[in-house]
Design a protein around this motif. Structure first.
Motif, short mmCIF file in Angstrom:
data_model
loop_
_atom_site.label_atom_id
_atom_site.label_comp_id
_atom_site.label_asym_id
_atom_site.label_seq_id
_atom_site.Cartn_x
_atom_site.Cartn_y
_atom_site.Cartn_z
N PRO A 13 0.97 -2.01 -0.06
CA PRO A 13 -0.02 0.10 -0.30
C PRO A 13 0.91 1.50 0.04
N THR A 15 1.17 3.88 1.30
CA THR A 15 1.54 4.38 2.65
C THR A 15 1.76 3.89 3.89
N PHE A 16 1.92 2.55 3.20
CA PHE A 16 2.92 1.94 4.02
C PHE A 16 3.92 2.09 4.28
N TRP A 17 4.56 1.69 6.39
CA TRP A 17 6.06 2.08 6.55
C TRP A 17 6.82 1.47 6.77
N THR A 222 -0.06 7.47 17.32
CA THR A 222 -1.05 6.28 17.24
C THR A 222 -0.54 5.35 18.49
N ALA A 296 -3.98 0.63 17.67
CA ALA A 296 -3.15 -0.39 16.80
C ALA A 296 -2.56 -1.20 17.62
N PRO A 363 -6.15 -1.74 12.86
CA PRO A 363 -4.72 -1.41 12.36
C PRO A 363 -3.69 -2.65 13.04
N TYR A 365 1.12 -3.86 13.08
CA TYR A 365 2.46 -3.36 12.38
C TYR A 365 2.72 -4.31 12.50
N ILE A 403 -1.55 -8.62 3.70
CA ILE A 403 -2.53 -8.29 3.41
C ILE A 403 -3.50 -8.09 2.28
N ASP A 408 -5.20 -5.47 8.05
CA ASP A 408 -4.68 -3.66 8.13
C ASP A 408 -3.57 -3.63 8.38
N ARG A 410 -0.05 -2.10 8.56
CA ARG A 410 0.25 -0.56 8.02
C ARG A 410 1.89 -0.47 8.15
N GLY A 411 2.56 -1.46 8.99
CA GLY A 411 3.98 -0.75 8.13
C GLY A 411 4.68 -2.70 9.31
#
Ligand code: GBH
Length: 464
Positions: A13, A15-17, A222, A296, A363, A365, A403, A408, A410-411
């Motif tokens: 994605p 916006t992925f960290w 977050t 998260a 979310p 991580y 994913i 969800d 995110r990083g």
């Protein structure tokens, strides 16, 4: 004719960290600088026989002096986020009496340096370096320690809350409780299953109070906690092995996830440990505090756990799990890292899917994932570590699979940015994307660091 298959490209994605992680005691050194007081790891490392080679974190990678150089290296890698931990003994030298301005200033400068470089700061408040003076009054077996942690969290939230992108209250409370107070293999080196369970509760309470304190301080990032959750697998399909897996899953995963995300301890785990303790350390209102909402869920993953019921007469005395005398741990077949940990990315995928299935769509991580391997000189002064590239590729592919399955996520943070002080193993294990020469403290980006950097540039990589 031979048809060359197109390589499969995995894209993440937008916006992925893409991150990397470290911890204060493992990289900073400068343990006497600017008003820092001893932590339990300084004390522990000074005791003969605790750490491989008698190593300590006194100098380590010298990051405290070299943080600007290290942020430059992060920028060269292209990291979108950097996860570091704050040394409590630098901030609250008296464990609750007064704030050490010089300690606060260091993290302030680090955060600003990261933001200037376009890197999101991710701060962990507690990555195992408890101020020694708090251990002297009982450490995590004392409820007071959780209250002192809340004071410390409030100070950090007030100072950095406008700039830190994500907070972890604690890193891997399982390790603090079960290795620090259960087996004694980690600082402070106390042994006892009841200590471990008591410490677990006080760490969870510290987490909840910490989230409340950060929120009250107006922290904009977050808010979360990093758990060393795992995929616990039974060796066979027998009912006995399923029960062994249930016990270990309770004591590794659900004992943390359930109170934080559901507001209750797992009934079967409480029942399993009844012979040891009546859980009298849980007071009215604690679970409401512990389950104060997080934004998260963060997990650190290294390898799956494979367990079976122990045959009659076999007692796995080496185990760190209370009441797990009836459980045997098995190596997962296949390759292992220099830690002896098995390489199995399906464990990461399964863990991520399981969290969503059992705890809802939140979310997530991956705040740590990585491997210890020795490197070797390559051509042109390169540092070659092909095994680490293989490990990262496999685990990032597992993340990608999760994913695609709708998690969800995110990083992802590689453990670790730098080779560092690997706790009880001292400097004998190297986890870094960047090699540290401990004689000169010179840093060299490894081949794995170059590979990761390429993946970041393309926001993905070719499978194979
Ligand atoms: C993380 O811990 C830490 O957050 C990090 O500081 C550390 O450097 C990194 O990983 C690498 O170790 O063998 O009986 O201890 C990982 C902790 C290690 C916890 C393996 C579970 C297996 C049980 N995990 N451990 S035991």
């Amino acid at each position: 004719t031979v048809v060359q298959a197109e390589p499969v490209r995995l894209t993440f994605p937008s916006t992925f960290w893409w991150g990397a992680a470290t911890a204060a005691y493992q990289i900073e050194g400068s343990v006497d600088a600017d008003g820092r007081t001893p932590s339990i790891w300084d004390t522990f490392a000074a005791q003969p026989g605790r750490i491989t080679g008698g190593d300590t974190g006194a100098v380590s990678t010298g990051h405290y002096e070299r943080f600007r150089e290290d942020v430059k290296l992060m920028a060269e890698l292209g990291l979108s986020a950097y996860r570091f931990s704050i040394a409590w003994p630098r901030i609250r030298p008296a464990g609750g009496h007064g704030v050490n301005a010089a300690g606060l200033d260091f993290y302030d400068r680090l955060v600003d340096e990261l933001l200037t470089a376009g890197i999101q700061p991710v701060a962990t408040l507690y990555h195992w370096d408890l101020p020694q003076e708090l251990e002297d009054t009982g450490g995590w077996t004392s409820r007071e320690t959780a209250l002192r942690f809340a004071d410390y969290a409030a100070v950090m939230g007030a100072r950095l809350g406008d700039r830190v992108a994500m907070w972890n209250t604690l890193n891997e409370p399982w390790c603090s409780a079960f290795l620090g107070y259960g087996t004694g293999g980690h600082a402070p080196g106390r042994r006892g299953h009841v200590h471990a369970l008591t410490a677990t509760h006080h760490l969870l309470l510290a987490h909840g109070l910490g989230i409340e304190a950060l929120r009250a301080a107006g922290a904009t990032g977050t808010l979360s906690v990093a758990l060393n959750a795992g995929a616990v697998r039974p060796l066979t399909a027998s009912a006995e092995d399923a029960d062994a897996a249930r016990r270990i899953d309770g004591l590794l995963n659900r004992i943390f996830f359930d109170p934080i995300l559901r507001g209750s301890y797992p009934a079967d785990t409480v029942e399993d440990t009844r012979d040891l303790t009546d859980w009298g350390f849980v007071r009215a209102g604690d679970l409401a505090t512990i389950s104060t909402p997080v934004d998260a869920v963060c997990v650190n993953y290294y390898q799956p756990d494979l367990v079976s019921a122990a045959p009659a007469g076999v007692l796995d005395h080496g185990t760190c799990y209370p009441t797990a005398q009836a459980v045997q741990f098995h190596p997962t077949p296949g390759p292992v890292t220099h830690m002896g940990w098995s390489v199995d990315p399906t464990g990461l995928r399964d863990l991520l899917l399981r969290i969503r299935r059992d705890y809802g769509d939140r979310p997530l991580y991956v705040t740590e994932n990585g491997a210890a391997y020795d490197d070797r000189p390559g051509p042109d002064g390169d540092v070659d570590d092909p095994e680490r590239i293989g490990y990262l590729r496999g685990h990032l592919a597992a993340v990608h699979e999760a994913i695609l399955a709708g998690v969800d996520l995110r990083g992802y943070f590689v453990w670790s940015l730098l080779d560092n002080f690997e706790w009880a193993f001292g400097f004998s294990r190297r986890f870094g994307l960047i090699r540290v020469d401990y004689a000169t403290l010179e840093r060299t980006i490894k081949a794995s660091g170059r590979w990761y950097s390429e993946a970041i540039t393309h926001n993905g990589f070719d499978l194979s």
